[in-house]
Design a protein around this motif. Structure first.
Motif, short mmCIF file in Angstrom:
data_model
loop_
_atom_site.label_atom_id
_atom_site.label_comp_id
_atom_site.label_asym_id
_atom_site.label_seq_id
_atom_site.Cartn_x
_atom_site.Cartn_y
_atom_site.Cartn_z
N ASP A 175 0.85 -1.19 0.00
CA ASP A 175 0.00 0.00 0.00
C ASP A 175 0.88 1.24 0.00
OD1 ASP A 175 -2.50 -1.27 0.08
OD2 ASP A 175 -2.35 -1.55 2.25
N HIS B 235 -2.28 1.20 -4.30
CA HIS B 235 -1.74 -0.14 -4.08
C HIS B 235 -0.90 -0.52 -5.30
CE1 HIS B 235 -1.58 -4.15 -2.26
NE2 HIS B 235 -1.65 -4.61 -3.50
N VAL C 256 -4.36 5.44 2.98
CA VAL C 256 -3.92 4.65 1.83
C VAL C 256 -4.38 5.35 0.56
CG1 VAL C 256 -4.11 2.45 0.63
CG2 VAL C 256 -4.00 2.49 3.13
#
Length: 500
Positions: free
Chosen positions: A386, A398, A395
């Motif tokens: 992440d 990814h 976040v």
């Protein structure tokens, strides 16, 4: 046996007297007799590698094999064999020590039957006893030189009738080569002449050098406090005779005595151990370690995405299958210690783990809401990570590392990211930071409404990754509010018309 046998008691009394004299000397009563009697050429000083036995009551001349360098740069395995004088004066406690501490399970007595009968060995508990008389039935000599000539080939007639001496050597060496457990103890009367020539042959098979063999031989003088053993006897008589009659010790051992290559290999396997304490490979988190650098004082630094280093992250392969390795960890530094088969030779490797770094193609001054291009290297191939931004851990993307451990991805900074300094890093599936933090700054001119910077669990310290909230619920609620306000306005206008 020569006239030495009549001097043994005197020699033991002399050793005791020298000990008393040494004590008096230490109290200031002048030079000791021991100092006056010392002959460095014939009585070399004992060292740690000589492994003198000093804890068996009643045993004066006793030691393990010397830790000498042998064939293939291997080391003689000292505890495998003891060379001593006869065991007739050993106490029962001493015999128990030989069994329990030194693990003696085979005693080879080289004396004649008459000598054994006159001074029988004290029994070592649990040990097999074998008497191999090298001189046959007659072991009395008035001259040491004559005895050493006979130690070569007493009774020799022909290759088919080699005589008692050569037959004894063959039996002794074969017995040793077949012995695979415990410790062999070999002795004659004083542990010097017959034992000395047997050890000369064994050491030659093991590849030990002449100077070390002579040193070990002369140590019997040191332990007994005598000067009976001399280079002239071992090298000038025994070895010189072997060279003259049989073409040298190697030919004598293999052709005259008849030690086969298989038996020689068995003896080397039994009495030699590796002193190789090197690692053939070390990896940390799958990353190879440069061994030469790791063995230097400063150690090696490797890059690996390991948030908290543990011993299980380190893999070690030793060059010698018989060597062992141990890993200790302090912080992000691992210390690998390899111990050779000999149990004493060690080598240490030090490895410090640094987290991989990441970079942004756009630099580190980034407007909130901007898309940035993240790159980096040193990650685990195929692993997913992440992309996280602080202050409030969020976040923002990814990615998956490529086969070479490199990473690349385009991610968008939150539009609500506050003005000022922030950090960007990669986190593993558990939320642990596995890259060095990258500092980024959101300039004031491009900042939107500041986020509150509320506290939350830190990804860098193992907290839960906090997902960035989606904006659509708030947009929907705002739209619904506008509709309600419009309906209220319409209702009021309708009431005002009907009220008129």
């Amino acid at each position: 046996m020569t006239t030495r046998s009549r001097r043994v008691t005197s020699a033991r009394l002399l050793s005791a007297a020298l000990a008393v004299a040494a004590t008096l000397g230490s109290l200031g009563f002048g030079a000791t007799a021991a100092q006056a009697a010392t002959n460095p050429q014939l009585q070399p000083a004992l060292t740690a590698q000589d492994h003198a036995i000093t804890d068996v009551p009643g045993l004066v001349n006793g030691r393990e094999l010397g830790s000498f360098v042998g064939a293939g740069a291997q080391i003689v395995d000292a505890p495998r064999l003891l060379r001593t004088e006869s065991l007739d004066k050993v106490t029962s406690a001493g015999a128990q020590t030989l069994a329990s501490k030194y693990h003696v399970d085979l005693v080879i007595d080289l004396r004649t039957p008459a000598q054994v009968s006159a001074k029988p060995d004290v029994t070592v508990p649990g040990a097999q006893y074998v008497n191999i008389s090298m001189f046959g039935s007659d072991g009395n000599y008035s001259d040491d030189t004559a005895m050493y000539h006979d130690l070569v080939d007493k009774g020799y007639v022909s290759p088919s009738s080699p005589g008692v001496m050569i037959g004894a050597y063959a039996q002794i060496l074969r017995l040793m080569s077949a012995h695979t457990t415990g410790t062999v103890l070999i002795h004659c009367s004083h542990g010097m002449d017959r034992t000395g020539t047997v050890m000369d042959l064994l050491y030659r098979i093991l590849g030990v050098g002449s100077s070390d063999i002579l040193h070990d031989y002369l140590l019997s003088n040191t332990q007994l406090g005598v000067t009976w053993a001399t280079p002239a006897l071992l090298q000038g008589t025994f070895e010189a005779d072997v060279a003259k009659k049989y073409g040298g010790l190697d030919a004598y051992i293999s052709q005259t005595i008849g030690v086969t290559p298989t038996e020689a290999t068995a003896l080397r396997s039994r009495f030699l151990v590796s002193n190789d304490a090197t690692a053939s490979s070390i990896s940390v988190g799958g990353v190879g370690v440069p061994l030469d650098t790791a063995a230097d004082t400063g150690g090696a630094v490797v890059t690996a995405p390991i948030a908290t280093l543990s011993a299980s992250d380190v893999r070690v392969t030793t060059s010698s299958a018989a060597a062992t390795s141990a890993v200790t960890v302090s912080g992000q530094t691992a210390t690998v210690t390899v111990t050779a088969e000999d149990g004493t030779t060690m080598k240490t490797y030090t490895i410090t783990v640094a987290l991989p770094t990441i970079a942004l193609a756009q630099g580190t001054n980034i407007a909130a809401g901007s898309t940035v291009h993240v790159t980096g290297a040193g990650f685990v191939a195929g692993a997913g990570y992440d992309v996280v931004v602080h202050s409030t851990p969020t976040v923002i993307g990814h990615l998956t590392a490529a086969g070479d451990g490199s990473i690349t991805a385009d991610v968008m900074l939150p539009a609500s990211l506050a003005t000022g300094a922030h950090t960007l890093f990669l986190a593993d599936a558990n939320g642990n930071a596995v890259s060095a933090p990258l500092s980024v700054t959101v300039p004031a001119a491009t900042a939107t409404a500041a986020s509150t910077g509320s506290s939350g669990p830190s990804v860098a310290t193992g907290g839960t990754v906090i997902a960035q909230p989606a904006p659509w619920p708030w947009i929907a609620l705002g739209g619904l509010g506008l509709v309600l306000l419009a309906l209220v306005g319409v209702t009021r206008r309708a009431r005002s018309r009907f009220g008129r």
